[in-house]
Design a protein around this motif. Structure first.
Motif, PDB file in Angstrom:
ATOM      1  N   ARG A 198       0.838  -1.202   0.000  1.00  0.00           N
ATOM      2  CA  ARG A 198       0.000   0.000   0.000  1.00  0.00           C
ATOM      3  C   ARG A 198       0.873   1.252   0.000  1.00  0.00           C
ATOM      4  O   ARG A 198       1.935   1.280   0.604  1.00  0.00           O
ATOM      5  N   GLN A 199       0.426   2.272  -0.665  1.00  0.00           N
ATOM      6  CA  GLN A 199       1.083   3.562  -0.613  1.00  0.00           C
ATOM      7  C   GLN A 199       0.049   4.647  -0.863  1.00  0.00           C
ATOM      8  O   GLN A 199      -1.069   4.363  -1.302  1.00  0.00           O
ATOM      9  N   LEU A 200       0.412   5.882  -0.554  1.00  0.00           N
ATOM     10  CA  LEU A 200      -0.486   6.998  -0.794  1.00  0.00           C
ATOM     11  C   LEU A 200      -0.293   7.525  -2.208  1.00  0.00           C
ATOM     12  O   LEU A 200       0.835   7.668  -2.679  1.00  0.00           O
ATOM     13  N   GLU A 201      -1.406   7.806  -2.840  1.00  0.00           N
ATOM     14  CA  GLU A 201      -1.403   8.379  -4.187  1.00  0.00           C
ATOM     15  C   GLU A 201      -1.945   9.798  -4.093  1.00  0.00           C
ATOM     16  O   GLU A 201      -2.985  10.031  -3.477  1.00  0.00           O
ATOM     17  N   GLU A 202      -1.235  10.751  -4.676  1.00  0.00           N
ATOM     18  CA  GLU A 202      -1.736  12.116  -4.751  1.00  0.00           C
ATOM     19  C   GLU A 202      -2.719  12.201  -5.909  1.00  0.00           C
ATOM     20  O   GLU A 202      -2.461  11.683  -6.994  1.00  0.00           O
ATOM     21  N   LEU A 203      -3.837  12.865  -5.666  1.00  0.00           N
ATOM     22  CA  LEU A 203      -4.910  12.944  -6.654  1.00  0.00           C
ATOM     23  C   LEU A 203      -4.867  14.277  -7.394  1.00  0.00           C
ATOM     24  O   LEU A 203      -4.526  15.304  -6.817  1.00  0.00           O
ATOM     25  N   ASN A 204      -5.255  14.253  -8.661  1.00  0.00           N
ATOM     26  CA  ASN A 204      -5.354  15.497  -9.410  1.00  0.00           C
ATOM     27  C   ASN A 204      -6.717  16.145  -9.143  1.00  0.00           C
ATOM     28  O   ASN A 204      -7.581  15.577  -8.477  1.00  0.00           O
ATOM     29  N   ARG A 205      -6.907  17.329  -9.650  1.00  0.00           N
ATOM     30  CA  ARG A 205      -8.145  18.083  -9.392  1.00  0.00           C
ATOM     31  C   ARG A 205      -9.388  17.313  -9.840  1.00  0.00           C
ATOM     32  O   ARG A 205     -10.378  17.257  -9.130  1.00  0.00           O
ATOM     33  N   ARG A 206      -9.341  16.712 -11.012  1.00  0.00           N
ATOM     34  CA  ARG A 206     -10.511  15.982 -11.522  1.00  0.00           C
ATOM     35  C   ARG A 206     -10.863  14.807 -10.608  1.00  0.00           C
ATOM     36  O   ARG A 206     -12.027  14.554 -10.318  1.00  0.00           O
ATOM     37  N   LEU A 245     -12.519  16.193  -7.462  1.00  0.00           N
ATOM     38  CA  LEU A 245     -13.911  16.582  -7.709  1.00  0.00           C
ATOM     39  C   LEU A 245     -14.816  15.365  -7.832  1.00  0.00           C
ATOM     40  O   LEU A 245     -15.936  15.359  -7.296  1.00  0.00           O
ATOM     41  N   ASP A 246     -14.349  14.340  -8.527  1.00  0.00           N
ATOM     42  CA  ASP A 246     -15.154  13.117  -8.673  1.00  0.00           C
ATOM     43  C   ASP A 246     -15.422  12.476  -7.323  1.00  0.00           C
ATOM     44  O   ASP A 246     -16.538  12.009  -7.054  1.00  0.00           O
TER      45      ASP A 246
END
Length: 150
Positions: free
Chosen positions: A5-13, A16-17
């Motif tokens: 497991r690791q953390l994923e940085e999310l983009n703006r889209r 919002l989703d």
């Protein structure tokens, strides 16, 4: 925590989703010179956040055009899985009649008793998100951004 497991940085889209899948978050604002945090019902509205308030310190924060923070998440403690999205932006009261009409049809009944006559918009000036991901699963970064049509 499970292996892989690791953390994923999310983009703006992606943020919002994810925000569109939940209806309650936490609003962080200033009340009497100190930080305050309160749960609020919210909706996405033109990629900003909208909350409905009765008045009080949340409306005062909007009237003063304060910088506020908002956080929503979905976490599963048993599976150690989930995501979190944070929005930072200025709060402002919604006063335009056309916008008020549009917003009034988007809210479900609040969880708390009482009349809520004011709408507050939180401009999404900064948005960050993270989620746990399983590194064993394939990741498709930038697929939508690199595809072109001819």
């Amino acid at each position: 925590m499970p292996k892989g497991r690791q953390l994923e940085e999310l983009n703006r889209r992606q943020c919002l989703d994810l925000l569109d899948t939940v209806r309650v978050g936490r609003l962080v604002f200033t009340e009497g010179g100190l930080p305050a945090v309160q749960p609020v019902n919210f909706r996405l509205w033109h990629e900003d956040l909208a909350i409905r308030v009765a008045g009080g310190p949340k409306l005062a924060a909007a009237t003063d055009n304060q910088v506020v923070a908002f956080e929503a998440d979905e976490l599963d403690a048993e599976l150690r899985d989930g995501w979190s999205v944070v929005v930072v932006g200025h709060a402002e009261p919604v006063t335009d009649i056309d916008e008020l009409v549009e917003l009034s049809g988007t809210f479900v009944e609040p969880w708390v008793e009482g009349q809520r006559d004011h709408f507050v918009r939180i401009r999404t000036e900064k948005m960050t998100g993270r989620r746990f991901r399983d590194r064993r699963l394939p990741q498709y970064h930038g697929v939508a951004e690199t595809s072109t049509s001819t």
